[in-house]
Design an enzyme around this catalytic site. Structure first.
Site, PDB file in Angstrom:
ATOM      1  N   HIS A  70      12.703  15.322 -16.473  1.00  0.00           N
ATOM      2  CA  HIS A  70      11.976  16.038 -17.530  1.00  0.00           C
ATOM      3  C   HIS A  70      12.029  17.552 -17.330  1.00  0.00           C
ATOM      4  O   HIS A  70      11.007  18.229 -17.223  1.00  0.00           O
ATOM      5  CB  HIS A  70      10.519  15.558 -17.583  1.00  0.00           C
ATOM      6  CG  HIS A  70       9.924  15.664 -18.964  1.00  0.00           C
ATOM      7  ND1 HIS A  70       9.186  14.675 -19.547  1.00  0.00           N
ATOM      8  CD2 HIS A  70       9.969  16.663 -19.874  1.00  0.00           C
ATOM      9  CE1 HIS A  70       8.797  15.057 -20.751  1.00  0.00           C
ATOM     10  NE2 HIS A  70       9.260  16.270 -20.976  1.00  0.00           N
ATOM     11  N   PRO A 130       9.906  12.493 -32.344  1.00  0.00           N
ATOM     12  CA  PRO A 130       8.748  12.279 -31.474  1.00  0.00           C
ATOM     13  C   PRO A 130       8.539  10.797 -31.163  1.00  0.00           C
ATOM     14  O   PRO A 130       9.068   9.936 -31.872  1.00  0.00           O
ATOM     15  CB  PRO A 130       7.582  12.828 -32.304  1.00  0.00           C
ATOM     16  CG  PRO A 130       8.036  12.739 -33.719  1.00  0.00           C
ATOM     17  CD  PRO A 130       9.527  12.853 -33.715  1.00  0.00           C
ATOM     18  N   LYS A 189      13.001  21.067 -35.041  1.00  0.00           N
ATOM     19  CA  LYS A 189      13.445  22.334 -34.443  1.00  0.00           C
ATOM     20  C   LYS A 189      14.547  22.125 -33.406  1.00  0.00           C
ATOM     21  O   LYS A 189      15.559  22.816 -33.400  1.00  0.00           O
ATOM     22  CB  LYS A 189      12.229  23.042 -33.819  1.00  0.00           C
ATOM     23  CG  LYS A 189      11.258  23.562 -34.872  1.00  0.00           C
ATOM     24  CD  LYS A 189       9.986  24.079 -34.285  1.00  0.00           C
ATOM     25  CE  LYS A 189       9.047  22.991 -33.815  1.00  0.00           C
ATOM     26  NZ  LYS A 189       8.507  22.120 -34.882  1.00  0.00           N
ATOM     27  N   ILE A 190      14.370  21.127 -32.538  1.00  0.00           N
ATOM     28  CA  ILE A 190      15.361  20.911 -31.470  1.00  0.00           C
ATOM     29  C   ILE A 190      16.626  20.275 -32.038  1.00  0.00           C
ATOM     30  O   ILE A 190      17.748  20.670 -31.680  1.00  0.00           O
ATOM     31  CB  ILE A 190      14.746  20.046 -30.340  1.00  0.00           C
ATOM     32  CG1 ILE A 190      13.607  20.819 -29.668  1.00  0.00           C
ATOM     33  CG2 ILE A 190      15.809  19.650 -29.322  1.00  0.00           C
ATOM     34  CD1 ILE A 190      12.762  20.004 -28.713  1.00  0.00           C
ATOM     35  N   SER A 238      14.034  13.432 -25.457  1.00  0.00           N
ATOM     36  CA  SER A 238      12.777  13.507 -26.221  1.00  0.00           C
ATOM     37  C   SER A 238      11.614  12.855 -25.489  1.00  0.00           C
ATOM     38  O   SER A 238      10.821  13.544 -24.856  1.00  0.00           O
ATOM     39  CB  SER A 238      12.963  12.901 -27.607  1.00  0.00           C
ATOM     40  OG  SER A 238      13.577  13.840 -28.457  1.00  0.00           O
ATOM     41  N   ARG A 239      11.507  11.555 -25.560  1.00  0.00           N
ATOM     42  CA  ARG A 239      10.457  10.831 -24.846  1.00  0.00           C
ATOM     43  C   ARG A 239      11.034   9.506 -24.381  1.00  0.00           C
ATOM     44  O   ARG A 239      11.757   8.836 -25.113  1.00  0.00           O
ATOM     45  CB  ARG A 239       9.235  10.579 -25.743  1.00  0.00           C
ATOM     46  CG  ARG A 239       8.365  11.804 -25.976  1.00  0.00           C
ATOM     47  CD  ARG A 239       7.647  12.277 -24.702  1.00  0.00           C
ATOM     48  NE  ARG A 239       6.847  13.457 -24.927  1.00  0.00           N
ATOM     49  CZ  ARG A 239       7.270  14.717 -24.760  1.00  0.00           C
ATOM     50  NH1 ARG A 239       8.507  14.951 -24.358  1.00  0.00           N
ATOM     51  NH2 ARG A 239       6.449  15.730 -24.962  1.00  0.00           N
ATOM     52  N   GLU A 255       7.954   7.340 -16.559  1.00  0.00           N
ATOM     53  CA  GLU A 255       8.114   8.548 -15.744  1.00  0.00           C
ATOM     54  C   GLU A 255       6.809   9.089 -15.166  1.00  0.00           C
ATOM     55  O   GLU A 255       6.835   9.838 -14.182  1.00  0.00           O
ATOM     56  CB  GLU A 255       8.801   9.654 -16.554  1.00  0.00           C
ATOM     57  CG  GLU A 255       7.938  10.263 -17.653  1.00  0.00           C
ATOM     58  CD  GLU A 255       8.628  11.419 -18.389  1.00  0.00           C
ATOM     59  OE1 GLU A 255       9.778  11.243 -18.828  1.00  0.00           O
ATOM     60  OE2 GLU A 255       8.002  12.483 -18.521  1.00  0.00           O
TER      61      GLU A 255
HETATM   62  P1  NAI Z   1       9.810  18.589 -34.505  1.00  0.00           P
HETATM   63  O1  NAI Z   1       8.436  18.125 -34.861  1.00  0.00           O
HETATM   64  O2  NAI Z   1      10.243  19.958 -34.935  1.00  0.00           O
HETATM   65  O3  NAI Z   1      10.906  17.555 -35.085  1.00  0.00           O
HETATM   66  C1  NAI Z   1      10.833  16.171 -34.951  1.00  0.00           C
HETATM   67  C2  NAI Z   1      11.619  15.573 -36.113  1.00  0.00           C
HETATM   68  O4  NAI Z   1      11.700  14.165 -35.912  1.00  0.00           O
HETATM   69  C3  NAI Z   1      10.961  15.813 -37.490  1.00  0.00           C
HETATM   70  O5  NAI Z   1      11.875  16.422 -38.381  1.00  0.00           O
HETATM   71  C4  NAI Z   1      10.599  14.397 -37.961  1.00  0.00           C
HETATM   72  O6  NAI Z   1      10.687  14.239 -39.363  1.00  0.00           O
HETATM   73  C5  NAI Z   1      11.620  13.567 -37.208  1.00  0.00           C
HETATM   74  N1  NAI Z   1      11.279  12.154 -37.124  1.00  0.00           N
HETATM   75  C6  NAI Z   1      10.061  11.577 -37.059  1.00  0.00           C
HETATM   76  N2  NAI Z   1      10.204  10.226 -37.031  1.00  0.00           N
HETATM   77  C7  NAI Z   1      11.526   9.959 -37.101  1.00  0.00           C
HETATM   78  C8  NAI Z   1      12.283   8.770 -37.115  1.00  0.00           C
HETATM   79  N3  NAI Z   1      11.707   7.568 -37.076  1.00  0.00           N
HETATM   80  N4  NAI Z   1      13.637   8.875 -37.195  1.00  0.00           N
HETATM   81  C9  NAI Z   1      14.240  10.069 -37.240  1.00  0.00           C
HETATM   82  N5  NAI Z   1      13.563  11.245 -37.228  1.00  0.00           N
HETATM   83  C10 NAI Z   1      12.229  11.194 -37.153  1.00  0.00           C
HETATM   84  O7  NAI Z   1       9.928  18.406 -32.924  1.00  0.00           O
HETATM   85  P2  NAI Z   1      10.917  19.165 -31.924  1.00  0.00           P
HETATM   86  O8  NAI Z   1      10.292  20.429 -31.477  1.00  0.00           O
HETATM   87  O9  NAI Z   1      12.280  19.179 -32.499  1.00  0.00           O
HETATM   88  O10 NAI Z   1      10.872  18.166 -30.670  1.00  0.00           O
HETATM   89  C11 NAI Z   1      11.395  16.845 -30.755  1.00  0.00           C
HETATM   90  C12 NAI Z   1      10.899  16.062 -29.561  1.00  0.00           C
HETATM   91  O11 NAI Z   1      11.474  16.592 -28.365  1.00  0.00           O
HETATM   92  C13 NAI Z   1       9.376  16.155 -29.305  1.00  0.00           C
HETATM   93  O12 NAI Z   1       8.663  15.214 -30.072  1.00  0.00           O
HETATM   94  C14 NAI Z   1       9.259  15.896 -27.844  1.00  0.00           C
HETATM   95  O13 NAI Z   1       9.016  14.528 -27.663  1.00  0.00           O
HETATM   96  C15 NAI Z   1      10.642  16.252 -27.283  1.00  0.00           C
HETATM   97  N6  NAI Z   1      10.606  17.369 -26.326  1.00  0.00           N
HETATM   98  C16 NAI Z   1      11.132  17.154 -25.067  1.00  0.00           C
HETATM   99  C17 NAI Z   1      11.133  18.169 -24.118  1.00  0.00           C
HETATM  100  C18 NAI Z   1      11.724  17.996 -22.743  1.00  0.00           C
HETATM  101  O14 NAI Z   1      11.510  18.860 -21.878  1.00  0.00           O
HETATM  102  N7  NAI Z   1      12.475  16.945 -22.459  1.00  0.00           N
HETATM  103  C19 NAI Z   1      10.533  19.479 -24.444  1.00  0.00           C
HETATM  104  C20 NAI Z   1      10.065  19.604 -25.802  1.00  0.00           C
HETATM  105  C21 NAI Z   1      10.089  18.565 -26.696  1.00  0.00           C
END
Ligand code: NAI
Length: 325
Positions: free
Chosen positions: A291, A202, A154-155, A229-230, A259
């Protein structure tokens, strides 16, 4: 339902009180992070509500379960801070907020990229001291540059759309997903072709230190690395070495692997003990924030509504569509 909230900040409490207006849940505010030693404060509650720097590890989960907690609801999309196997073994359902505002994080990702590229963080300080010289503030046009997105969920997709609007060539690596207009490439290809690499996957055992000494060597010399992300997706020591040698041109991070001991607290009166973090702060081409990528009013309201939705659904049916285990 009686819900024990760990480590909740004032701004979150407001959003949850608002979302619970007339909803009938009872809140217990615990102003400490969840650890094995604090978990007993939730005894008597039906659910525990946690955030990214709480540690719902096996030890903490055992204490929660002994006190009658049946659900852990995290106020986040990421869930690497929860031991899912331990929760399952203890009969605790874990639920997350799969989507609240991908725009918040994607827009913040762009804020870091543009600030670093155009040195806004340095210009801000210079101007306040009456220094209007431009030396050292040279940036590059985003238009026509290649940006590599690791993770097209999504992001990642939202970030791609914004970058495409700026005329960037967007390439992406994701084992599962794709995105319109984003050229799918291997990780090696992405690292070698991108002027900017941005992480949107993730944290899992497979992605821990995805960016390490070897991957930094594979990047274009002088490329920018962005991580919203993390923290543990990046080997911080390897990033520091890359910055020192010039292989890494700049680094923008909203997350840091250690962190949990720093972020979300005012530590301005204390001496920071983390020397690696302190070293990061010495680079002029490093921008660190604590964060805050998710931190918009829209996202806070979305997180509160979705988290309470998870808890209400579980209270009514014993199940939850956003359950992880
Ligand atoms: P999402 O679940 O919609 O998308 C994550 C994508 O990463 C998926 O399409 C998945 O197939 C892909 N993925 C998994 N393993 C992978 C790899 N080895 N190489 C490449 N792609 C891979 O998650 P969303 O909502 O897009 O969030 C992404 C990350 O952002 C979260 O896991 C979270 O850690 C982080 N996040 C950080 C925030 C902040 O405030 N800094 C707030 C919200 C999320």
């Amino acid at each position: 339902m009686k819900i024990a909230f760990f480590n909740t900040k004032r701004y979150e409490k407001q959003a949850f009180e608002e979302a619970n207006r007339g909803g009938g849940h009872e809140f217990l505010w615990i102003d400490l992070p969840l650890r094995a030693g604090t978990a007993q404060l939730a005894h008597g509650s039906d659910a525990a509500c946690v955030f990214v720097n709480d540690q719902a590890d096996a030890a903490a989960i055992a204490v929660l379960a002994a006190g009658g907690v049946k659900m852990i609801a995290t106020r986040s999309a990421g869930f690497n801070h929860i031991d899912l196997a331990a929760a399952k073994a203890a009969g605790i359902v874990v639920a997350r907020v799969p989507a609240y505002s991908p725009y918040a994080v994607a827009e913040y990702t762009l804020a870091l990229m543009l600030s670093l590229n155009r040195h806004v963080h340095r210009a801000y300080n210079r101007v306040r001291e009456g220094n209007f010289a431009l030396d050292g503030l040279l940036g590059f046009d985003m238009h026509g540059r290649t940006v590599g997105l690791i993770g097209l969920g999504k992001i990642g997709v939202c970030t791609a759309r914004i970058l495409q609007g700026m005329g960037c060539n967007v390439v992406g690596h994701d084992p599962v997903s794709s995105a319109p207009g984003v050229t799918p490439v291997s990780l090696v290809e992405l690292l070698g072709s991108s002027h900017i690499v941005s992480l949107h996957c993730p944290l899992t055992p497979q992605t821990r230190h995805l960016i390490n000494g070897e991957s930094i060597q594979r990047m274009k010399r002088g490329a920018m690395l962005i991580n919203t992300s993390r923290g543990a997706l990046v080997d911080t020591m390897a990033a520091i070495e890359g910055l020192k040698s010039g292989q890494l041109g700049s680094l923008g991070i909203d997350v840091y692997e250690e962190e949990a001991e720093l972020f979300f607290e005012d530590l301005s009166e204390t001496v920071i003990q983390d020397d690696v973090f302190a070293r990061l702060l010495t680079f002029p081409n490093v921008l660190v924030t604590g964060h805050q990528a998710f931190f918009t009013a829209d996202a806070l309201a979305g997180i509160a509504a979705a988290t309470l939705g998870n808890l209400s659904e579980f209270a009514a049916t014993g199940q939850c569509r956003n359950a992880l285990s």
